[in-house]
Each structure stands twice: as structure tokens, then as C-alpha cells.
Design a protein around this motif. Structure first.
Motif, PDB file in Angstrom:
ATOM      1  N   ARG A   7       0.837  -1.209   0.000  1.00 50.27           N
ATOM      2  CA  ARG A   7       0.000   0.000   0.000  1.00 50.27           C
ATOM      3  C   ARG A   7       0.869   1.255   0.000  1.00 50.27           C
ATOM      4  O   ARG A   7       0.599   2.212  -0.731  1.00 50.27           O
ATOM      5  N   SER A  55       2.473   1.599  -3.361  1.00 47.25           N
ATOM      6  CA  SER A  55       1.486   2.040  -4.345  1.00 47.25           C
ATOM      7  C   SER A  55       1.220   3.534  -4.244  1.00 47.25           C
ATOM      8  O   SER A  55       1.137   4.232  -5.261  1.00 47.25           O
ATOM      9  N   THR A 111       6.602 -10.034   0.980  1.00 46.59           N
ATOM     10  CA  THR A 111       5.229 -10.190   0.493  1.00 46.59           C
ATOM     11  C   THR A 111       5.244 -10.833  -0.891  1.00 46.59           C
ATOM     12  O   THR A 111       5.888 -10.311  -1.799  1.00 46.59           O
ATOM     13  N   SER A 155       2.012 -12.404  -5.649  1.00 50.06           N
ATOM     14  CA  SER A 155       0.615 -12.786  -5.870  1.00 50.06           C
ATOM     15  C   SER A 155      -0.336 -11.924  -5.040  1.00 50.06           C
ATOM     16  O   SER A 155      -1.536 -11.880  -5.304  1.00 50.06           O
ATOM     17  N   ASN A 156       0.200 -11.222  -4.038  1.00 52.44           N
ATOM     18  CA  ASN A 156      -0.626 -10.336  -3.211  1.00 52.44           C
ATOM     19  C   ASN A 156      -0.905  -8.995  -3.883  1.00 52.44           C
ATOM     20  O   ASN A 156      -1.692  -8.200  -3.375  1.00 52.44           O
ATOM     21  N   VAL A 157      -0.235  -8.724  -4.999  1.00 48.80           N
ATOM     22  CA  VAL A 157      -0.484  -7.471  -5.720  1.00 48.80           C
ATOM     23  C   VAL A 157      -1.832  -7.582  -6.432  1.00 48.80           C
ATOM     24  O   VAL A 157      -1.991  -8.356  -7.370  1.00 48.80           O
ATOM     25  N   SER A 158      -2.791  -6.802  -5.967  1.00 50.75           N
ATOM     26  CA  SER A 158      -4.139  -6.853  -6.535  1.00 50.75           C
ATOM     27  C   SER A 158      -4.207  -6.011  -7.803  1.00 50.75           C
ATOM     28  O   SER A 158      -3.282  -5.258  -8.142  1.00 50.75           O
ATOM     29  N   GLU A 159      -5.325  -6.128  -8.490  1.00 46.66           N
ATOM     30  CA  GLU A 159      -5.530  -5.314  -9.694  1.00 46.66           C
ATOM     31  C   GLU A 159      -5.552  -3.836  -9.351  1.00 46.66           C
ATOM     32  O   GLU A 159      -5.016  -3.008 -10.097  1.00 46.66           O
ATOM     33  N   VAL A 160      -6.141  -3.515  -8.199  1.00 47.57           N
ATOM     34  CA  VAL A 160      -6.179  -2.120  -7.753  1.00 47.57           C
ATOM     35  C   VAL A 160      -4.768  -1.621  -7.467  1.00 47.57           C
ATOM     36  O   VAL A 160      -4.393  -0.501  -7.846  1.00 47.57           O
ATOM     37  N   ASP A 161      -3.965  -2.469  -6.803  1.00 48.75           N
ATOM     38  CA  ASP A 161      -2.567  -2.104  -6.525  1.00 48.75           C
ATOM     39  C   ASP A 161      -1.825  -1.819  -7.830  1.00 48.75           C
ATOM     40  O   ASP A 161      -1.093  -0.841  -7.945  1.00 48.75           O
TER      41      ASP A 161
END
Length: 323
Positions: free
Chosen positions: A179, A182, A203, A206-212
Motif C-alpha cells: 500500500r 502504491s 510479500t 501474488s498479493n499485488v491486486s488489480e487495484v494495486d
């Protein structure tokens, strides 16, 4: 008997507050009403000077309201207050949001605008607008994110690299590195991204979301992936070669040395298949390869293995840990 109306007013932006960057120390002439009903007393001149769109075009449509008498505020149960607010009480009609407690005809009028942000977010926005420090409030990542998102909406500039807000944000990088990374990337604050990127090593990508990914943008997303993948490739390269061999002796044959190489490769595979190989620690390397030296009785093999581990630790320590 007149009823009492509770008024929540910012403890920093109140009517008689002396704020920085205000010409001639003039008093506030505008009230901002937040979505959680907290009142901020500010200066139109400051907002107009800092904003390139009349504070989201709200200054051009402000409406007059009565202001409460705040010369002798009454505090009630400060522990129940929102951070940075306090209560005022004035007698008056129930249908008014706040009423001057002075006799009729003596009330001042001020313009009021309504914003969708909560008080904790607007508080940071106004501190940035007035050039004031806001670290004492300890704003969360959510509050900082909300404030940074609000700035362009109100035509306000993104704070510069030296602004305290980035230092406050970086304090939370260990807790939520993606976060923080980002937010730094979204506002092109490279030093924030560099410092936060090291914390992202723990981290999985795979924890990087589309929003990220959308918030980071393609350049900083690419740099983050290259950091993680690059360290994994460096780990493979550094650990790949097994310890050097030595001439056969009566105590150590070629078969024994082949067993050492096999054990080395097995330990390497275990590290690479771990959850986060890019974050492999020196302790993990020593723990994985140290037992190989103890598994052989050959002193020459032990020496070669220990030399190899020392070399690996040195090389791995020199691999870049940030973008």
C-alpha cells in the motif's frame, strides 16, 4: 426555553486560531462542514491561492450560515471526541446546525461549504494546504490515502518530497508495504517507493491486486516485479556452484564428494521452493547448507563447504534489496 445544539469544531481550525501563511493574521471567513459534521474555520484567500480550481469549484457556490459564539467554548468528555475536534454549545432553534448564542442582531455570518470527506481526512488536507505539520495526529494509511486522493479534486498540489506526510507514510511500510509503495508510485515520489520496496520482499507478488497494479502504474509495477524476480535469479546464480572438490584421499573418495554436491543441490532446491525466496536471509542460508559440513568426516570437505558458504553469504549481502 431554548434548546442546546452540540457543535464539533476542529481544535486546529477554529474561529480565533492563528494559522500560518495567512496575510496580516486575518480571521477565518469560511466554514467547511465535513460528512461527519465537524466544522473547520479556514480562509478563502489561502484556499484560492493554493487551489487551481477554486477548491473544487466550491468557493464559488458557498452559502452564508450563522456562526456559533466560540469565545468561551464548553468542553464535554474529551475522551469521546474525534481526534482534533471539540464541542461547542449555543442556544437556538433546532433546525439550525449551529447558532450564535449572542443576542439577536449581533450574530456574524460566514460562508459554508460541504465536503464528502470525513474530518480526519480533511484535517490532513488542510494541514497540507496551510503548510503545517500533521505527524502528531498519527494518520493511518487509509487517512493519508484519502487525503492524497482528495488533493487533486480540490485543485491542490501533491506535497513535495520533503513534506512530513511521506515520512509518516513510510513509518507504516513494514506493516503494509504494498500500500505504501502504491501510494508513493501513484504520486511519483521515488524515494518512498525505493524505501518501501525493500519491505515488499516479504510479500509474495501474488498479493499485488488489480487495484494495486493500477495505482502503481506500469513503470513502478515493472520495477517491483524486476526487483523480486531479479533477486530470485541472483540467488540461483550465487548458490548454484557446489563447493570445490579436492584430490581423493584415503578418508574421502570421489563418491563422498559427489554426495556433498548432491546434498548442496538439494539444499538449494529447498531454498528456491520456499515461500519467499527473494527475501532469503543469511540465517536461512547458513541453516540450509551448514548441516552439509557436519555430514562428512573429511576435514578437507568441511573446509571447502565452509568457504563456499562464506562466499555465498558475502555475495548475497551485496545483491540490491530495493528498486
Amino acid at each position: 426555553m431554548a434548546s442546546s445544539t452540540e457543535i464539533r469544531v476542529s481544535t486546529t481550525f477554529f474561529p480565533s486560531a492563528l494559522l500560518p501563511n495567512v496575510a496580516d493574521g486575518s480571521r477565518s471567513d469560511l466554514i467547511i462542514h465535513t460528512s461527519d459534521t465537524v466544522f473547520f474555520y479556514v480562509h478563502q484567500s489561502v484556499l484560492r491561492a493554493r487551489s487551481n480550481n477554486n477548491f473544487g469549484m466550491l468557493l464559488s457556490i458557498s452559502t452564508p450560515q450563522y456562526t456559533p459564539n466560540t469565545t468561551s467554548p464548553t468542553h464535554r468528555n474529551d475522551h469521546d471526541q474525534e481526534p482534533g475536534t471539540r464541542d461547542y454549545f449555543g442556544g437556538g432553534q433546532d433546525n439550525m446546525p449551529f447558532v450564535e448564542s449572542s443576542p439577536p442582531g449581533q450574530a456574524n455570518t460566514m460562508s459554508t461549504i460541504f465536503v464528502s470527506e470525513e474530518s480526519v481526512v480533511l484535517n490532513i488536507v488542510l494541514h497540507l494546504t496551510y503548510g503545517m505539520r500533521c505527524g502528531r495526529y498519527g494518520p493511518s494509511i487509509e487517512v493519508i490515502s484519502g487525503a492524497l486522493e482528495a488533493l487533486p479534486r480540490y485543485g491542490l498540489p501533491t506535497p513535495g518530497l520533503t513534506n512530513e506526510i511521506w515520512t509518516v507514510l513510510l513509518r507504516q511500510a513494514e506493516m503494509d508495504p504494498l500500500r505504501v509503495y502504491s501510494l508513493g508510485a501513484a504520486h511519483a515520489i521515488d524515494s518512498v517507493c525505493v524505501q518501501a520496496s525493500e519491505h515488499t520482499l516479504k510479500t509474495p507478488l501474488s498479493n499485488v491486486s488489480e487495484v494495486d497494479a493500477m495505482t502503481m502504474g506500469p513503470i513502478y509495477l515493472r520495477r517491483l516485479f524486476f526487483l523480486h524476480f531479479g533477486r530470485v535469479e541472483a540467488l540461483k546464480r550465487i548458490l548454484g556452484p557446489p563447493p570445490d572438490t579436492h584430490p581423493d584421499t584415503a578418508a574421502c573418495s570421489e563418491v563422498t564428494q559427489r554426495a556433498v554436491k548432491k546434498a548442496w543441490k538439494a539444499a538449494l532446491a529447498e531454498l528456491l521452493l520456499a515461500d519467499k525466496p527473494q527475501a532469503t536471509s543469511v540465517a536461512s542460508i547458513v541453516s540450509a547448507f551448514g548441516p552439509i559440513a557436519n555430514s562428512t568426516q573429511c576435514l578437507a570437505c568441511k573446509e571447502k563447504i565452509q568457504e563456499r558458504i562464506a562466499s555465498v553469504v558475502h555475495e548475497w549481502g551485496n545483491v540490491k534489496r530495493s528498486i
